[in-house]
Scaffold this motif. Structure first.
Motif, PDB file in Angstrom:
ATOM      1  N   MET A 157      -9.287  13.500 -35.400  1.00  0.00           N
ATOM      2  CA  MET A 157     -10.278  12.736 -34.623  1.00  0.00           C
ATOM      3  C   MET A 157      -9.789  12.595 -33.191  1.00  0.00           C
ATOM      4  SD  MET A 157     -11.911   9.003 -35.447  1.00  0.00           S
ATOM      5  CE  MET A 157     -13.091   8.265 -34.324  1.00  0.00           C
ATOM      6  N   PRO A 158     -10.694  12.707 -32.196  1.00  0.00           N
ATOM      7  CA  PRO A 158     -10.270  12.584 -30.802  1.00  0.00           C
ATOM      8  C   PRO A 158      -9.587  11.246 -30.522  1.00  0.00           C
ATOM      9  CG  PRO A 158     -12.473  13.497 -30.931  1.00  0.00           C
ATOM     10  CD  PRO A 158     -12.118  13.067 -32.318  1.00  0.00           C
ATOM     11  N   ALA A 159      -8.597  11.292 -29.656  1.00  0.00           N
ATOM     12  CA  ALA A 159      -7.821  10.111 -29.294  1.00  0.00           C
ATOM     13  C   ALA A 159      -8.160   9.675 -27.874  1.00  0.00           C
ATOM     14  CB  ALA A 159      -6.332  10.414 -29.398  1.00  0.00           C
ATOM     15  N   ALA A 160      -7.776   8.453 -27.541  1.00  0.00           N
ATOM     16  CA  ALA A 160      -7.790   7.991 -26.158  1.00  0.00           C
ATOM     17  C   ALA A 160      -6.405   8.271 -25.595  1.00  0.00           C
ATOM     18  CB  ALA A 160      -8.101   6.504 -26.086  1.00  0.00           C
ATOM     19  N   VAL A 161      -6.336   9.089 -24.566  1.00  0.00           N
ATOM     20  CA  VAL A 161      -5.056   9.446 -23.950  1.00  0.00           C
ATOM     21  C   VAL A 161      -5.021   8.831 -22.560  1.00  0.00           C
ATOM     22  CG1 VAL A 161      -3.484  11.302 -23.341  1.00  0.00           C
ATOM     23  CG2 VAL A 161      -5.103  11.613 -25.229  1.00  0.00           C
ATOM     24  N   VAL A 162      -4.130   7.866 -22.369  1.00  0.00           N
ATOM     25  CA  VAL A 162      -4.078   7.094 -21.130  1.00  0.00           C
ATOM     26  C   VAL A 162      -2.863   7.527 -20.313  1.00  0.00           C
ATOM     27  CG1 VAL A 162      -3.967   4.782 -20.136  1.00  0.00           C
ATOM     28  CG2 VAL A 162      -5.187   5.154 -22.303  1.00  0.00           C
ATOM     29  N   PHE A 163      -3.118   7.943 -19.087  1.00  0.00           N
ATOM     30  CA  PHE A 163      -2.047   8.383 -18.189  1.00  0.00           C
ATOM     31  C   PHE A 163      -1.751   7.318 -17.140  1.00  0.00           C
ATOM     32  CE2 PHE A 163      -3.392  12.393 -19.929  1.00  0.00           C
ATOM     33  CZ  PHE A 163      -2.297  13.247 -19.831  1.00  0.00           C
ATOM     34  N   ASP A 164      -0.482   7.055 -16.932  1.00  0.00           N
ATOM     35  CA  ASP A 164      -0.030   6.326 -15.747  1.00  0.00           C
ATOM     36  C   ASP A 164      -0.248   7.247 -14.548  1.00  0.00           C
ATOM     37  OD1 ASP A 164       1.561   4.552 -14.035  1.00  0.00           O
ATOM     38  OD2 ASP A 164       3.130   6.068 -14.237  1.00  0.00           O
ATOM     39  N   CYS A 165      -0.302   6.688 -13.349  1.00  0.00           N
ATOM     40  CA  CYS A 165      -0.526   7.528 -12.163  1.00  0.00           C
ATOM     41  C   CYS A 165       0.774   7.880 -11.444  1.00  0.00           C
ATOM     42  CB  CYS A 165      -1.486   6.835 -11.201  1.00  0.00           C
ATOM     43  SG  CYS A 165      -3.199   6.835 -11.789  1.00  0.00           S
ATOM     44  N   PHE A 166       1.431   6.896 -10.837  1.00  0.00           N
ATOM     45  CA  PHE A 166       2.580   7.188  -9.986  1.00  0.00           C
ATOM     46  C   PHE A 166       3.829   7.523 -10.797  1.00  0.00           C
ATOM     47  CE2 PHE A 166      -0.191   4.554  -7.293  1.00  0.00           C
ATOM     48  CZ  PHE A 166      -0.429   5.490  -6.291  1.00  0.00           C
ATOM     49  N   GLU A 167       4.465   8.593 -10.422  1.00  0.00           N
ATOM     50  CA  GLU A 167       5.637   9.158 -11.086  1.00  0.00           C
ATOM     51  C   GLU A 167       5.296   9.740 -12.452  1.00  0.00           C
ATOM     52  OE1 GLU A 167       8.202   9.532  -9.067  1.00  0.00           O
ATOM     53  OE2 GLU A 167       6.880   8.478  -7.696  1.00  0.00           O
ATOM     54  N   THR A 168       4.002   9.889 -12.720  1.00  0.00           N
ATOM     55  CA  THR A 168       3.547  10.592 -13.918  1.00  0.00           C
ATOM     56  C   THR A 168       2.585  11.700 -13.511  1.00  0.00           C
ATOM     57  OG1 THR A 168       3.789   8.610 -15.298  1.00  0.00           O
ATOM     58  CG2 THR A 168       2.387  10.362 -16.153  1.00  0.00           C
ATOM     59  N   LEU A 169       1.449  11.321 -12.914  1.00  0.00           N
ATOM     60  CA  LEU A 169       0.506  12.322 -12.399  1.00  0.00           C
ATOM     61  C   LEU A 169       0.757  12.649 -10.931  1.00  0.00           C
ATOM     62  CD1 LEU A 169      -2.874  11.139 -13.957  1.00  0.00           C
ATOM     63  CD2 LEU A 169      -1.787  13.358 -14.319  1.00  0.00           C
ATOM     64  N   ILE A 170       1.216  11.652 -10.190  1.00  0.00           N
ATOM     65  CA  ILE A 170       1.483  11.819  -8.759  1.00  0.00           C
ATOM     66  C   ILE A 170       2.926  11.426  -8.485  1.00  0.00           C
ATOM     67  CG2 ILE A 170       0.896  11.082  -6.419  1.00  0.00           C
ATOM     68  CD1 ILE A 170      -1.872  10.404  -7.387  1.00  0.00           C
ATOM     69  N   MET A 171       3.650  12.311  -7.841  1.00  0.00           N
ATOM     70  CA  MET A 171       5.022  12.026  -7.451  1.00  0.00           C
ATOM     71  C   MET A 171       5.042  11.603  -5.981  1.00  0.00           C
ATOM     72  SD  MET A 171       6.379  12.560 -10.272  1.00  0.00           S
ATOM     73  CE  MET A 171       6.285  13.496 -11.789  1.00  0.00           C
ATOM     74  N   SER A 172       5.900  10.643  -5.670  1.00  0.00           N
ATOM     75  CA  SER A 172       5.987  10.196  -4.285  1.00  0.00           C
ATOM     76  C   SER A 172       7.343   9.562  -4.022  1.00  0.00           C
ATOM     77  CB  SER A 172       4.888   9.172  -3.982  1.00  0.00           C
ATOM     78  OG  SER A 172       5.136   7.958  -4.663  1.00  0.00           O
ATOM     79  N   PRO A 173       7.809   9.640  -2.776  1.00  0.00           N
ATOM     80  CA  PRO A 173       9.014   8.894  -2.407  1.00  0.00           C
ATOM     81  C   PRO A 173       8.680   7.412  -2.372  1.00  0.00           C
ATOM     82  CG  PRO A 173       8.024   9.921  -0.481  1.00  0.00           C
ATOM     83  CD  PRO A 173       7.262  10.416  -1.677  1.00  0.00           C
ATOM     84  N   PRO A 174       9.678   6.551  -2.189  1.00  0.00           N
ATOM     85  CA  PRO A 174       9.387   5.104  -2.128  1.00  0.00           C
ATOM     86  C   PRO A 174       8.325   4.797  -1.080  1.00  0.00           C
ATOM     87  CG  PRO A 174      11.748   5.481  -2.254  1.00  0.00           C
ATOM     88  CD  PRO A 174      11.119   6.829  -2.065  1.00  0.00           C
ATOM     89  N   LEU A 175       7.475   3.845  -1.397  1.00  0.00           N
ATOM     90  CA  LEU A 175       6.438   3.454  -0.452  1.00  0.00           C
ATOM     91  C   LEU A 175       7.051   2.819   0.792  1.00  0.00           C
ATOM     92  CD1 LEU A 175       3.794   1.865  -2.854  1.00  0.00           C
ATOM     93  CD2 LEU A 175       3.615   4.031  -1.615  1.00  0.00           C
ATOM     94  N   PRO A 176       6.341   2.873   1.914  1.00  0.00           N
ATOM     95  CA  PRO A 176       6.852   2.237   3.130  1.00  0.00           C
ATOM     96  C   PRO A 176       7.137   0.765   2.909  1.00  0.00           C
ATOM     97  CG  PRO A 176       4.937   3.609   3.614  1.00  0.00           C
ATOM     98  CD  PRO A 176       5.047   3.540   2.119  1.00  0.00           C
ATOM     99  N   GLY A 177       8.204   0.272   3.503  1.00  0.00           N
ATOM    100  CA  GLY A 177       8.561  -1.133   3.388  1.00  0.00           C
ATOM    101  C   GLY A 177       7.712  -2.008   4.292  1.00  0.00           C
ATOM    102  N   PRO A 178       7.940  -3.332   4.260  1.00  0.00           N
ATOM    103  CA  PRO A 178       7.131  -4.267   5.052  1.00  0.00           C
ATOM    104  C   PRO A 178       7.107  -3.963   6.548  1.00  0.00           C
ATOM    105  CG  PRO A 178       8.453  -5.451   3.453  1.00  0.00           C
ATOM    106  CD  PRO A 178       8.913  -4.026   3.398  1.00  0.00           C
ATOM    107  N   GLU A 179       8.232  -3.520   7.112  1.00  0.00           N
ATOM    108  CA  GLU A 179       8.258  -3.259   8.553  1.00  0.00           C
ATOM    109  C   GLU A 179       7.328  -2.106   8.918  1.00  0.00           C
ATOM    110  OE1 GLU A 179      12.207  -2.746   9.953  1.00  0.00           O
ATOM    111  OE2 GLU A 179      12.829  -4.799   9.486  1.00  0.00           O
ATOM    112  N   THR A 180       7.424  -1.004   8.169  1.00  0.00           N
ATOM    113  CA  THR A 180       6.543   0.138   8.429  1.00  0.00           C
ATOM    114  C   THR A 180       5.100  -0.231   8.148  1.00  0.00           C
ATOM    115  OG1 THR A 180       8.309   1.679   7.835  1.00  0.00           O
ATOM    116  CG2 THR A 180       6.059   2.530   7.804  1.00  0.00           C
ATOM    117  N   PHE A 181       4.890  -0.966   7.076  1.00  0.00           N
ATOM    118  CA  PHE A 181       3.538  -1.416   6.720  1.00  0.00           C
ATOM    119  C   PHE A 181       2.949  -2.232   7.867  1.00  0.00           C
ATOM    120  CE2 PHE A 181       0.173  -3.556   4.543  1.00  0.00           C
ATOM    121  CZ  PHE A 181      -0.119  -2.804   3.413  1.00  0.00           C
TER     122      PHE A 181
END
Length: 217
Positions: free
Chosen positions: A1-25
């Motif tokens: 029977m078909p399942a519900a397959v739930v994906f996380d986004c960051f570091e699973t589907l999308i890779m990225s370096p650390p987000l900008p900190g408060p100063e850059t933000f």
């Protein structure tokens, strides 16, 4: 029977370096909204404080990011349209930087195969971009648009590892639910506690064969 397959986004589907900190933000927010940097810094401090408080309490609801930013600016006598605030968040989170976000090809391929096999694919992400910007980022990075539902916590509501977030995204007449993510604490353990199958992804060497085996693909 078909399942519900739930994906996380960051570091699973999308890779990225650390987000900008408060100063850059702060600098980026000031640039886009033409704010004095001191005003932008106070707004960022307010937003970060509320988000940190929510993230520190597993059962606390995450407040909507747009609402937080709008309120923080209004307290200083600054008013901006929602479109301007979204533009500022997009810029501040590095979405205009060519090398900030990259598609995880193995996860994307597994996502496509699960959908092609008739499974229901969904997304669950703790994030700081509102849902419409998250979808824009997903499209830009090439994440397959095969999911039927997504829960992005920046829109407000429960966030991982709160069981309510998993219950919301797992709604439906499914005999089986699968969580695919990189974090043992946020993705794997809470899903397993609800009786879900789980597949942990190592961002340094993403391998989705465990999911394919689990789904007999």
């Amino acid at each position: 029977m078909p399942a519900a397959v739930v994906f996380d986004c960051f570091e699973t589907l999308i890779m990225s370096p650390p987000l900008p900190g408060p100063e850059t933000f702060t600098v980026r927010l000031a640039e886009v909204l033409t704010l004095d940097e001191r005003c932008a810094a106070r707004a960022v401090e307010t937003v970060y404080a509320h988000v940190f408080a929510a993230m520190s309490d597993r059962s606390a609801l995450q407040p909507p990011i747009i609402g937080l930013l709008e309120s923080a600016l209004r307290e200083q006598g600054e008013r901006r349209s929602e479109a301007d605030l979204e533009k500022a968040l997009w810029h501040a989170h590095g979405c205009t930087d060519a090398d900030q976000y990259e598609l995880c090809e193995p996860a994307a391929a597994a996502m496509r195969r699960a959908a092609d096999a008739g499974h229901t694919v969904r997304l669950l992400s703790n994030c700081f971009l509102p849902g419409n910007l998250m979808r824009r980022l997903l499209r830009r990075t090439g994440v397959p648009e095969v999911y039927d539902r997504a829960l992005f916590t920046a829109d407000g509501g429960p966030k991982k590892p709160d069981r309510r977030a998993f219950e919301l995204i797992g709604e439906g007449a499914f005999e089986r639910r699968v969580m695919v993510g990189d974090s043992e604490e946020l993705d794997i353990a809470p899903a397993a506690a609800l009786g879900w199958d789980t597949v942990r992804v190592d961002p340094r060497a993403p391998d989705l064969t465990g999911l394919l085996t689990l789904l007999d693909l």
